[in-house]
Design an enzyme around this catalytic site. Structure first.
Site, PDB file in Angstrom:
ATOM      1  N   MET A 192     -42.332  61.784  42.117  1.00 18.04           N
ATOM      2  CA  MET A 192     -41.816  60.432  42.359  1.00 18.04           C
ATOM      3  C   MET A 192     -40.676  60.531  43.374  1.00 18.04           C
ATOM      4  SD  MET A 192     -41.956  58.618  38.614  1.00 18.04           S
ATOM      5  CE  MET A 192     -40.541  59.497  37.961  1.00 18.04           C
ATOM      6  N   ARG A 246     -40.271  75.358  35.226  1.00 17.49           N
ATOM      7  CA  ARG A 246     -41.435  76.239  35.044  1.00 17.49           C
ATOM      8  C   ARG A 246     -41.417  77.359  36.078  1.00 17.49           C
ATOM      9  NH1 ARG A 246     -46.452  72.293  35.113  1.00 17.49           N
ATOM     10  NH2 ARG A 246     -45.002  71.117  36.415  1.00 17.49           N
ATOM     11  N   ARG A 247     -41.043  77.001  37.310  1.00 16.15           N
ATOM     12  CA  ARG A 247     -40.940  78.003  38.379  1.00 16.15           C
ATOM     13  C   ARG A 247     -39.592  77.831  39.064  1.00 16.15           C
ATOM     14  NH1 ARG A 247     -46.044  76.053  38.234  1.00 16.15           N
ATOM     15  NH2 ARG A 247     -45.494  74.339  39.636  1.00 16.15           N
ATOM     16  N   ASP A 293     -42.051  76.926  30.176  1.00 20.39           N
ATOM     17  CA  ASP A 293     -42.978  75.806  30.132  1.00 20.39           C
ATOM     18  C   ASP A 293     -42.728  75.081  28.822  1.00 20.39           C
ATOM     19  OD1 ASP A 293     -45.063  74.024  29.915  1.00 20.39           O
ATOM     20  OD2 ASP A 293     -46.627  75.458  30.436  1.00 20.39           O
ATOM     21  N   TRP A 296     -40.240  65.289  33.345  1.00 22.92           N
ATOM     22  CA  TRP A 296     -41.387  64.799  32.591  1.00 22.92           C
ATOM     23  C   TRP A 296     -42.642  65.215  33.329  1.00 22.92           C
ATOM     24  CZ3 TRP A 296     -44.928  60.753  34.030  1.00 22.92           C
ATOM     25  CH2 TRP A 296     -44.676  60.189  35.277  1.00 22.92           C
ATOM     26  N   TYR A 344     -41.278  56.807  27.430  1.00 18.55           N
ATOM     27  CA  TYR A 344     -39.819  56.830  27.408  1.00 18.55           C
ATOM     28  C   TYR A 344     -39.300  56.631  25.986  1.00 18.55           C
ATOM     29  CZ  TYR A 344     -39.305  56.426  32.536  1.00 18.55           C
ATOM     30  OH  TYR A 344     -39.307  56.633  33.891  1.00 18.55           O
ATOM     31  N   GLY A 382     -35.955  69.540  40.290  1.00 21.67           N
ATOM     32  CA  GLY A 382     -36.327  68.187  40.676  1.00 21.67           C
ATOM     33  C   GLY A 382     -35.200  67.450  41.370  1.00 21.67           C
ATOM     34  N   ILE A 383     -35.475  66.196  41.738  1.00 22.84           N
ATOM     35  CA  ILE A 383     -34.484  65.390  42.458  1.00 22.84           C
ATOM     36  C   ILE A 383     -33.215  65.223  41.635  1.00 22.84           C
ATOM     37  CG2 ILE A 383     -33.997  63.092  43.374  1.00 22.84           C
ATOM     38  CD1 ILE A 383     -36.897  62.826  44.128  1.00 22.84           C
ATOM     39  N   LYS A 411     -38.905  51.733  33.679  1.00 26.02           N
ATOM     40  CA  LYS A 411     -40.141  51.435  32.945  1.00 26.02           C
ATOM     41  C   LYS A 411     -39.828  51.136  31.476  1.00 26.02           C
ATOM     42  CE  LYS A 411     -42.502  55.082  34.375  1.00 26.02           C
ATOM     43  NZ  LYS A 411     -41.649  55.521  35.490  1.00 26.02           N
TER      44      LYS A 411
END
Length: 353
Positions: free
Chosen positions: A179, A34-35, A48, A72, A144, A12-13, A112
């Site tokens: 996101m 996961r991958r 996973d 997440w 969260y 991810g980022i 959030k």
């Protein structure tokens, strides 16, 4: 000194930026996804986190000094967000070998915490801005909070220290991320340039005129490393933003200039990107084929729903960094530079033309 890390959500980022920084700093880095993709210097771990037994098996033999949780999964309701994402944190921390090797766990959440979950986003009684850590939790269910509680419980059981990191909207590179404002705006600007459509700010008057801030993925990675290796930062929650503030009425023109498009005048009308880009999948596929881009699937690049949520807020959102500054974190990143560097990287990697 801690030198072995497990980065959860390494594709991810935030995870990819964190893994890259740790490799650069000489850490042995395991990247869980996961991958898993190919990341220089990162040893892939496929798991996973919804599968407790599979997670435990994937983590067998790993003894990370520090764990960085940067992932997440979005669900259809906040109740499901809570159930799924707290279980993922528990499965991860329960799956680590119980040998006391893990000394610190860092959890990345976000604003959030102060604004409320998607179902109650920016509604009701909100803390005064700029948001400060001592304002605590809202009286509303929030995944969260459930993630934090899972970390706190495991820390009490296993004896590691923890840190919680709350970025504002994160700017960084990742394909397939749910996101991703920076890449979403890059794709939107490219489509406007291609079609001659006006480059319209999609959000609210409050966001256009008010002050705001953002978080570069590299800045967040440095903050994660700092907290994991600074004793005074143990067992603390932190906001993390770039350190500058801006108004979108200024930044929108900066982004337009980079892409060579004219920013449309803003008349206060909310025009969500999810609507503006609803029929653009075929056009993007044509552009990708013509320009030899690496990703022809628009849905893997743009997340207009998330960008709309951020830019459509009815309130000004500014974040206080005093707590980290007082403890010695001095990182700073001009947000327009963060956008420009991302756009240049996307172009160099043939993600945008």
């Amino acid at each position: 000194m801690m030198k072995t890390a497990l980065v959860v959500g390494a594709s991810g980022i935030v995870g990819s930026a964190t893994a890259a920084l740790l490799v650069q700093e000489g850490w042995t880095v395991h990247g869980l996804s996961r991958r898993p993709g190919v990341q220089e210097g990162v040893q892939p771990v496929a798991a996973d986190l919804q599968d407790a037994a599979g997670t435990r098996a994937a983590l067998a033999g790993l003894h990370p000094d520090a764990v960085f949780i940067t992932t997440w999964l979005r669900q259809d309701s906040e109740a499901e967000n809570i159930r799924v994402n707290s279980a993922m944190v528990r499965n991860l921390l329960d799956g680590l070998d119980d040998d006391g090797a893990t000394r610190h766990v860092a959890l990345v959440t976000g604003l959030k915490h102060y604004l409320g979950p998607f179902e109650a986003y920016g509604k009701g009684a909100l803390p005064q801005t700029p948001f400060r850590e001592e304002q605590g939790r809202l009286d509303v269910e929030n995944f969260y909070y459930a993630q934090e509680d899972a970390v706190f419980a495991a820390a009490a059981r296993d004896g590691f220290s923890w840190s919680v990191h709350r970025p504002h909207t994160v700017i960084g590179k990742a394909v397939g991320n749910a996101m991703n404002m920076g890449t979403t705006l890059a794709v939107y600007a490219t489509l406007c340039r291609e079609t001659g459509r006006p480059f319209r700010f999609p959000g609210s008057v409050a966001q256009w005129e008010g002050l705001t801030d953002m978080t570069d993925a590299g800045q967040l990675a440095r903050h994660l490393l700092w907290a994991a290796t600074t004793p005074e930062a143990a067992n603390q929650d932190f906001n993390i933003v770039n350190g500058d503030i801006f108004r979108w009425q200024w930044m929108w023109g900066r982004i337009a200039e980079w892409f060579g498009v004219e920013p449309a005048p803003f008349d206060g009308t909310v025009m969500p990107l999810e609507t503006q880009m609803a029929d653009d999948a075929a056009l993007w596929a044509e552009i990708a084929a013509r320009e030899g881009l690496v990703e022809a699937d628009l849905s893997r690049l743009a997340s207009p729903w998330h960008t709309d949520a951020d830019l459509g807020r009815p309130i000004e959102v500014v974040t206080d960094m005093s707590k980290s500054r007082r403890m010695g974190f001095t990182g700073y990143r001009p947000t327009d530079d963060a956008f420009y560097d991302l756009f240049a990287q996307l172009r160099a990697d043939r993600i945008i033309p």
